[in-house]
Every structure is written in structure tokens, then in C-alpha cells.
Design a protein around this motif. Structure first.
Motif, PDB file in Angstrom:
ATOM      1  N   TYR A   1       0.825  -1.216   0.000  1.00 11.42           N
ATOM      2  CA  TYR A   1       0.000   0.000   0.000  1.00 11.42           C
ATOM      3  C   TYR A   1       0.854   1.258   0.000  1.00 11.42           C
ATOM      4  CZ  TYR A   1       0.547   0.399   5.116  1.00 11.42           C
ATOM      5  OH  TYR A   1       1.037   0.536   6.368  1.00 11.42           O
ATOM      6  N   ILE A   2       2.080   1.151   0.510  1.00 10.23           N
ATOM      7  CA  ILE A   2       2.974   2.304   0.468  1.00 10.23           C
ATOM      8  C   ILE A   2       3.380   2.563  -0.989  1.00 10.23           C
ATOM      9  CG2 ILE A   2       5.250   3.171   1.133  1.00 10.23           C
ATOM     10  CD1 ILE A   2       3.346   3.222   3.412  1.00 10.23           C
ATOM     11  N   ARG A   3       3.690   1.466  -1.691  1.00  6.21           N
ATOM     12  CA  ARG A   3       4.069   1.624  -3.089  1.00  6.21           C
ATOM     13  C   ARG A   3       2.907   2.201  -3.899  1.00  6.21           C
ATOM     14  NH1 ARG A   3       6.865  -3.062  -6.482  1.00  6.21           N
ATOM     15  NH2 ARG A   3       5.400  -4.270  -5.275  1.00  6.21           N
ATOM     16  N   THR A   4       1.714   1.671  -3.607  1.00  5.33           N
ATOM     17  CA  THR A   4       0.527   2.191  -4.294  1.00  5.33           C
ATOM     18  C   THR A   4       0.397   3.688  -4.075  1.00  5.33           C
ATOM     19  OG1 THR A   4      -0.515   0.088  -3.787  1.00  5.33           O
ATOM     20  CG2 THR A   4      -1.948   1.846  -4.606  1.00  5.33           C
ATOM     21  N   ALA A   5       0.529   4.087  -2.805  1.00  4.07           N
ATOM     22  CA  ALA A   5       0.376   5.510  -2.489  1.00  4.07           C
ATOM     23  C   ALA A   5       1.424   6.338  -3.233  1.00  4.07           C
ATOM     24  CB  ALA A   5       0.501   5.713  -0.987  1.00  4.07           C
ATOM     25  N   LEU A   6       2.656   5.809  -3.324  1.00  9.72           N
ATOM     26  CA  LEU A   6       3.719   6.536  -4.024  1.00  9.72           C
ATOM     27  C   LEU A   6       3.435   6.606  -5.516  1.00  9.72           C
ATOM     28  CD1 LEU A   6       6.894   5.218  -2.206  1.00  9.72           C
ATOM     29  CD2 LEU A   6       6.114   7.586  -2.308  1.00  9.72           C
ATOM     30  N   LEU A   7       2.994   5.468  -6.080  1.00 11.52           N
ATOM     31  CA  LEU A   7       2.755   5.420  -7.523  1.00 11.52           C
ATOM     32  C   LEU A   7       1.572   6.292  -7.924  1.00 11.52           C
ATOM     33  CD1 LEU A   7       3.502   1.669  -8.250  1.00 11.52           C
ATOM     34  CD2 LEU A   7       4.939   3.659  -8.701  1.00 11.52           C
ATOM     35  N   LYS A   8       0.663   6.514  -6.973  1.00 10.94           N
ATOM     36  CA  LYS A   8      -0.465   7.396  -7.269  1.00 10.94           C
ATOM     37  C   LYS A   8      -0.009   8.846  -7.368  1.00 10.94           C
ATOM     38  CE  LYS A   8      -3.943   7.007  -4.471  1.00 10.94           C
ATOM     39  NZ  LYS A   8      -4.670   6.518  -3.276  1.00 10.94           N
ATOM     40  N   GLY A   9       1.243   9.091  -7.021  1.00  6.37           N
ATOM     41  CA  GLY A   9       1.788  10.433  -7.182  1.00  6.37           C
ATOM     42  C   GLY A   9       1.843  11.244  -5.900  1.00  6.37           C
ATOM     43  N   ASN A  10       1.546  10.611  -4.754  1.00  3.76           N
ATOM     44  CA  ASN A  10       1.702  11.329  -3.489  1.00  3.76           C
ATOM     45  C   ASN A  10       3.176  11.649  -3.263  1.00  3.76           C
ATOM     46  OD1 ASN A  10      -0.931  11.464  -2.302  1.00  3.76           O
ATOM     47  ND2 ASN A  10      -0.847   9.246  -2.125  1.00  3.76           N
ATOM     48  N   SER A  11       3.420  12.750  -2.585  1.00  3.67           N
ATOM     49  CA  SER A  11       4.816  13.068  -2.293  1.00  3.67           C
ATOM     50  C   SER A  11       5.323  12.110  -1.215  1.00  3.67           C
ATOM     51  CB  SER A  11       4.939  14.508  -1.802  1.00  3.67           C
ATOM     52  OG  SER A  11       4.410  14.614  -0.501  1.00  3.67           O
ATOM     53  N   PHE A  12       6.630  11.869  -1.246  1.00  2.55           N
ATOM     54  CA  PHE A  12       7.241  10.943  -0.307  1.00  2.55           C
ATOM     55  C   PHE A  12       6.966  11.354   1.133  1.00  2.55           C
ATOM     56  CE2 PHE A  12      10.992   9.271   2.006  1.00  2.55           C
ATOM     57  CZ  PHE A  12      10.782   7.936   1.765  1.00  2.55           C
ATOM     58  N   ARG A  13       7.138  12.653   1.382  1.00  2.00           N
ATOM     59  CA  ARG A  13       6.914  13.197   2.713  1.00  2.00           C
ATOM     60  C   ARG A  13       5.480  12.899   3.192  1.00  2.00           C
ATOM     61  NH1 ARG A  13       8.721  18.119   5.365  1.00  2.00           N
ATOM     62  NH2 ARG A  13      10.183  18.426   3.681  1.00  2.00           N
TER      63      ARG A  13
ATOM     64  N   ARG B   1       1.965   5.997  11.372  1.00  2.00           N
ATOM     65  CA  ARG B   1       1.084   5.434  12.374  1.00  2.00           C
ATOM     66  C   ARG B   1       1.266   3.923  12.482  1.00  2.00           C
ATOM     67  NH1 ARG B   1      -5.060   5.558  14.188  1.00  2.00           N
ATOM     68  NH2 ARG B   1      -5.211   3.306  14.067  1.00  2.00           N
ATOM     69  N   ASN B   2       1.332   3.264  11.331  1.00  6.76           N
ATOM     70  CA  ASN B   2       1.481   1.818  11.357  1.00  6.76           C
ATOM     71  C   ASN B   2       2.857   1.402  11.863  1.00  6.76           C
ATOM     72  OD1 ASN B   2      -1.043   0.819  10.400  1.00  6.76           O
ATOM     73  ND2 ASN B   2      -0.534   1.796   8.453  1.00  6.76           N
ATOM     74  N   ALA B   3       3.846   2.227  11.558  1.00  7.02           N
ATOM     75  CA  ALA B   3       5.203   1.866  11.964  1.00  7.02           C
ATOM     76  C   ALA B   3       5.382   1.997  13.466  1.00  7.02           C
ATOM     77  CB  ALA B   3       6.218   2.741  11.238  1.00  7.02           C
ATOM     78  N   LEU B   4       4.521   2.767  14.118  1.00  6.18           N
ATOM     79  CA  LEU B   4       4.718   2.987  15.557  1.00  6.18           C
ATOM     80  C   LEU B   4       3.935   2.017  16.425  1.00  6.18           C
ATOM     81  CD1 LEU B   4       4.994   6.850  15.798  1.00  6.18           C
ATOM     82  CD2 LEU B   4       6.762   5.104  15.802  1.00  6.18           C
TER      83      LEU B   4
END
Lengths: 312, 302
Positions: free
Chosen positions: A211-223, A232-235
């Protein structure tokens, strides 16, 4: 959740019971020690026998165990034979000091670890990740006493800008807050080394998710992806580990307290062990184990609250 | 952006390769070779550990002086010199010799304790995972009770009761680490025990002992080896801490933690007496942790 808490509390009570029994049983391996210690080596055998009877130590161990536990439940842990003072007075005082040191350290360690761990883990095997990983690994590898020696050599012996002992008294020539700097630094280096690695590996895990890759490929900025999707999930996983640091901070501070002559709970336990002051050791163990189990319970509950996938 | 997607792809391929049967069956000699060429961290760690091990094994021939020989005349100038490379301590004993002999102590006690924990923990973990039911419940319950004790307090109780000796230190570390290893092994066992090849072994009529140790245990090898070196580091710290607290190995045998404790009060006058043993113990732990990191990276990459 209520049922789970109730079950865990029952579990806790059982474990505490087992622990108290173990410690008590260990003490039973050499009966008569206590009276001999109080009276000293020159007391006659009849004096020792008399005191043993007077203190009720000649009764069966099980009877005394339940009597001890009964009293302990009301906060009466008997008297320390070394300090000649009720254990409860002695212990709460020292525990307060340790909790103060622990709280300050915790407030320093957690933000640093989360920040460095997240920044390192978001670009796995990047230069920052490499640097932070090596830094945290080295920090976690240096024993507290060695780190204490290094910092002491730099800031006290060489630069002379900080006090070398922290007895928490104002008459030592140093402000009280300055006496906290070195103990907190030592704890921070050692413990943050471990926590950073935890947060980092959890972050790495999350960043590998589809889902992170999806979010990136959709064009969201990395930040944006890091802040909104990953953080949130990482914590969630490190949350429990972070809480568990409280255990280390309550009993594991013995080294730092010894290094800087800090009047805390850990040093009390060490002195009690060296003086074979069983009453203090017993009470301290019960307190320390209770802290461990309570943090575990809170950790589990918090974990469930954070991650809706986990249900019991 | 490109860098990120590259990382993501690399991560995925890595995790696929990690479960690849072909990669898992490669020999350990090859693994070690891979590690040396691919993980600089692991190589540094291995080199540090190897150096200390060589110094420890050949201590009688390498150490320039006796580690316990007291020479008060040397205290006039205890700093490092041509005769005493790292100087002498507050009793005039050669620090380098004490470090080398101290390495011998640490590198005997720590691996023995960890190995004890691994053997006990592996056995209990296999038993708990494979048998399940009441055996599992009892073993894990006892383990949880032991884990509820903060480690340092467990040490203090045992040492208050039975005194400080190498045997007691080993016993305490074995007792307090075994439950964690048992958990690792139990997890692997639960995962493996319903696989076809285990069922096949059962059909062949193999004993439970054979199935546990020959069919299931090899699967836990990877995590156990990484855990071994991590634990070696922690145990070295633990032994040092006990020495520093004055409840470690009894003097006059050189013990790194004990050396720090003895000279700690003199840090304002002769700082080298405490700094040098502190550096020694830190380097050994760093070596163990770096090697563990390298091994983990190597096992993730397949």
C-alpha cells in the motif's frame, strides 16, 4: 477488553504469587540466618534461639509465608536488618528518586528514538539509515558503566563542566538539575541505541508494504506518504517495546545509580543484596515484578487500541 | 522517487529469496564467505571477535607480564610506556596483561552461559511446541514467571543467596535467557510441525525425539545463530555489569568489569585505569553485535 483486562490481572496476581513464593522459599534455604545477623557473631546460641522464638521464626515456613503476604498486602514489608528501618519507608523514598530519573530519561529517549528510527527506516539502506544503524548498534553495545566512564572522563575530569556525583543534595556545589545531566545521558545512549533499532526495523517493514508503493505510484509526495500512511502503522509495534523500557528504567538503573551515587531503588537493591538484607530484597522484587506486569498489561491494552486488527 | 521504488523492489525480492529452498540449502562455509564479501559490518564484527579470541586462547604466551603480579614501585608513573604499553593499575599490575587474561575469563564464561541457555531453551521450546497442550502450558508458564523478574534483580537475589562465582553467573544467565530462546524455538516448531515432511517422518514411525531434533530443529538454525551472537554481546555486558557492581567473579583474577570498579574511584587521578578496560569490553560487545547484524543481513539476502 474488560474481560481481557480482568483475565490479565488474574494472571498477574498468580505470577506475583509464584514470584513471592519463590523468593520466600529461597530465603528458607538457610533459616536462622536472620537472627544471627541481627545479634552478631558473638551472641550466644541461647540468645539466638530466644530471638528466633520471639520473632516467630521457629514456626512452619508456610504459616510465616502467608503471614508475610498478609502484611505485604497492607503495605507492611517488615524491617530492614541492615538499615534498621521499616522497608516500606525506605523503599518508597528510593523508588520516588528512581522514578524521577526514569521519567526524565524516558522523556528524552522516546522522541529521539522515534525521530531517528523513522528517518532511518524510511529509506532502507540509504546513507542516513546506514549511519543511524551503526550509531545505534554501537550505543547499545557500550555497557552503561563504560559509557559512564567515557562521559565522566570528558565532562568531569577533562572539561570540568558537570558534577561527577548526583546525590541530589544542594550542598554539593552543583545545582540539582546539573546532577541529572550525566545519569540521563548515560541511560539515553544505552537505551536509545536499542529503541532506535526497534523503531527503524518496524518502519522498514511498513515501507515494504504494497500500500505504500501504491500511495507513491499514485503520485503522493514521499513526505506525505511517510507522514500519513507509514508513520502510524510503523509505531504500533515499537509502542509495546517503548512501554517495556519502563521496566528497564525501574530496576535497570542500578548501574547508573552506582556510577553517580544516586540514591535510587536499584542501588538499594544492590546494597540489600550485598548485605544479604532479605526483607528489602523480597519487597523490592515484588515491587519490580508488579511494575513489569503492569506495564505489560498497559502495553497490551494500548496495542489493541492502536491496532483495530488485534482482538482478543 | 526512483530510489524509493528501487528500494521497495529490492526489499521484496530479498524477502522472496529468503524463503527460497535452494538458498537455504547452501553450506555454511559459503554463507560465511558471502558474509565476508557482502557485509562490511559483519566482517568488522568477526575480526574483532577473532582478535579477542586469539588473545584469550594464547594469553599465557602473548601477555607480557603476569596479570596478578603487584609492583608498588611502578605506581609512581602508572601511565603507558615502552615497558607497559597500556600502563599499570593502582597496584602496579600491567593493564595489557590483565586485559588479555580478562578476555580469557569473559570468553569462557559468556559463551558457556549462552550455550547453556541455547541448549536448555531449545529443548524446552521444541518440547512445548511439538507436544502442545499441558506440557506447552506448564513450560511457558514457568518461563513467563522467570521473565517477570527484572534480570538484574534475579542476579542480585541469587548472588545474595549463593555468593558470587563463575558457576552462579552462568547458572543465572542460563535461567534468565532460556525462556526467550524457548519462545523463538517454540514459534518455529509450531510453524513447522504440521508440514508434510514432518507428517511423513511420523508415518515412518520415527521417534518424537528424532522428529524434534532432526526434522524440526534445523529450521530454527538461522534465528538461533543470530540470537547467539546478540546474546553473547548482552551476556558480556551482564558479566561486566556484575563485575562493576562488585558481585561478579571474585578477585584477584582479572575481570574487565571488576577492573573498572577497582580503579573507578581514581578516575580523577589516573583516568587510563578505568577508560582502557571500558574500551576493551565495549569493543568485544560491538564485535558480537556487528557480527549478529551482518549475519542477519546475509540471511535476509539469501
Amino acid at each position: 477488553m474488560l474481560r481481557y483486562s480482568a483475565k490479565q490481572l488474574l494472571n498477574m496476581a498468580l505470577t506475583l504469587f509464584a514470584v513471592s513464593f519463590l523468593v520466600f522459599a529461597l530465603n528458607e534455604l538457610s533459616p536462622g540466618d536472620v537472627t544471627r545477623k541481627i545479634l552478631g557473631p558473638y551472641a550466644s546460641q541461647s540468645q539466638v534461639d530466644h530471638l528466633t522464638r520471639e520473632m516467630g521464626l521457629d514456626r512452619p515456613a508456610l504459616v510465616r509465608y502467608f503471614e508475610y503476604m498478609g502484611k505485604a498486602l497492607t503495605g507492611n514489608f517488615g524491617n530492614s536488618i541492615y538499615y534498621r528501618q521499616p522497608v516500606s519507608e525506605l523503599m518508597w523514598d528510593r523508588l520516588g528518586n528512581t522514578l524521577l530519573l526514569a521519567a526524565i530519561s524516558f522523556a528524552v529517549i522516546v522522541p529521539i528514538s522515534v525521530l531517528l528510527g523513522v528517518l532511518a527506516g524510511m529509506r532502507e539502506r540509504g546513507w542516513f539509515d546506514r549511519a543511524v544503524s551503526i550509531f545505534s548498534s554501537i550505543c547499545a553495545s557500550i555497557p552503561e558503566f563504560a559509557m559512564g566512564v567515557f562521559l565522566l572522563a570528558i565532562f568531569v575530569v577533562w572539561l570540568g563542566v558537570l558534577p561527577g556525583t548526583s546525590p541530589l543534595r544542594g550542598d554539593a556545589g552543583w545545582a540539582i538539575w546539573m546532577q541529572f545531566v550525566l545519569p540521563v545521558l548515560v541511560v539515553t545512549f544505552y537505551d536509545a541505541g536499542y529503541l532506535i533499532a526497534m523503531v527503524r526495523s518496524s518502519m522498514v517493514e511498513v515501507m515494504r508494504q504494497p500500500y505504500i508503493r501504491t500511495a507513491l505510484l499514485k503520485g503522493n509526495s514521499f513526505r506525505n506518504v511517510v507522514a500519513k500512511h507509514a508513520l502510524r502503522n510503523a509505531l504500533i509495534t515499537p509502542f509495546t517495546v517503548i512501554l517495556l523500557q519502563l521496566n528497564y528504567l525501574v530496576s535497570g538503573l542500578v548501574v547508573v545509580e552506582t556510577l553517580f551515587a544516586y540514591p535510587g531503588f536499584g542501588r538499594l537493591m544492590l546494597e540489600a543484596a550485598l548485605a544479604k538484607d532479605i526483607a528489602v530484597l523480597e519487597a523490592g522484587t515484588l515491587v519490580a515484578v508488579s511494575v513489569t506486569m503492569l506495564t505489560q498489561l498497559f502495553g497490551d491494552l494500548g496495542y489493541m487500541a492502536l491496532d483495530p486488527r488485534i482482538r482478543v | 522517487m526512483t530510489e524509493v521504488s528501487h528500494d521497495l523492489a529490492g526489499g521484496r525480492v530479498g524477502s522472496f529469496r529468503g524463503t527460497d529452498a535452494a538458498a537455504a540449502s547452501r553450506g555454511w562455509a559459503r554463507k560465511i564467505y558471502d558474509l565476508l564479501t557482502r557485509s562490511p559490518i559483519g566482517t568488522i564484527g568477526a575480526a574483532i571477535l577473532l582478535t579477542w579470541t586469539i588473545l584469550a586462547v594464547f594469553a599465557p604466551w602473548i601477555a607480557p607480564y603476569s596479570p596478578t603480579k603487584i609492583d608498588p614501585a611502578l605506581i609512581a608513573d602508572p601511565y603507558p610506556s615502552a615497558q607497559h604499553w597500556l600502563g599499570v593499575d593502582h597496584l602496579g599490575r600491567d593493564i595489557l596483561s590483565r586485559l588479555i587474561w580478562g578476555a580469557r575469563t569473559v570468553l569462557t564464561v559468556a559463551p558457556t552461559a549462552v550455550l547453556g541457555a541455547v541448549i536448555l531453551g531449545t529443548f524446552l521450546g521444541l518440547l512445548a511446541g511439538y507436544r502442545g497442550g499441558i506440557v506447552d502450558a506448564v513450560i511457558m508458564r514457568i518461563g513467563d514467571t522467570l521473565l517477570a523478574f527484572p534480570k538484574i534483580i534475579l542476579y542480585l537475589i541469587i548472588i545474595a543467596k549463593f555468593g558470587a562465582s563463575a558457576f552462579n553467573i552462568i547458572a543465572v544467565i542460563t535461567l534468565s535467557s532460556a525462556p526467550i530462546i524457548a519462545r523463538i524455538v517454540r514459534g518455529v516448531t509450531l510453524d513447522i510441525k504440521n508440514r508434510d515432511y514432518v507428517a511423513a517422518a511420523r508415518m515412518r514411525g520415527e521417534s518424537a525425539f528424532f522428529i524434534m531434533f532432526v526434522e524440526i530443529l534445523p529450521n530454527a538454525r538461522g534465528p538461533l545463530i543470530v540470537d547467539f551472537f546478540l546474546r553473547l554481546g548482552y551476556t558480556t555486558i551482564a558479566i561486566g555489569v556484575l563485575g562493576f557492581l562488585g558481585v561478579g567473579l571474585p578477585p584477584p583474577d582479572p575481570d574487565w568489569g571488576g577492573m573498572v570498579k577497582e580503579a573507578y574511584g581514581m578516575i580523577f587521578v589516573w583516568p587510563h585505569m578505568t577508560i582502557i578496560p571500558s574500551l576493551a569490553i565495549s569493543s568485544l560487545v560491538i564485535g558480537a553485535n556487528f557480527l549478529a547484524t551482518g549475519l542477519r543481513e546475509a540471511s535476509l539476502d539469501g
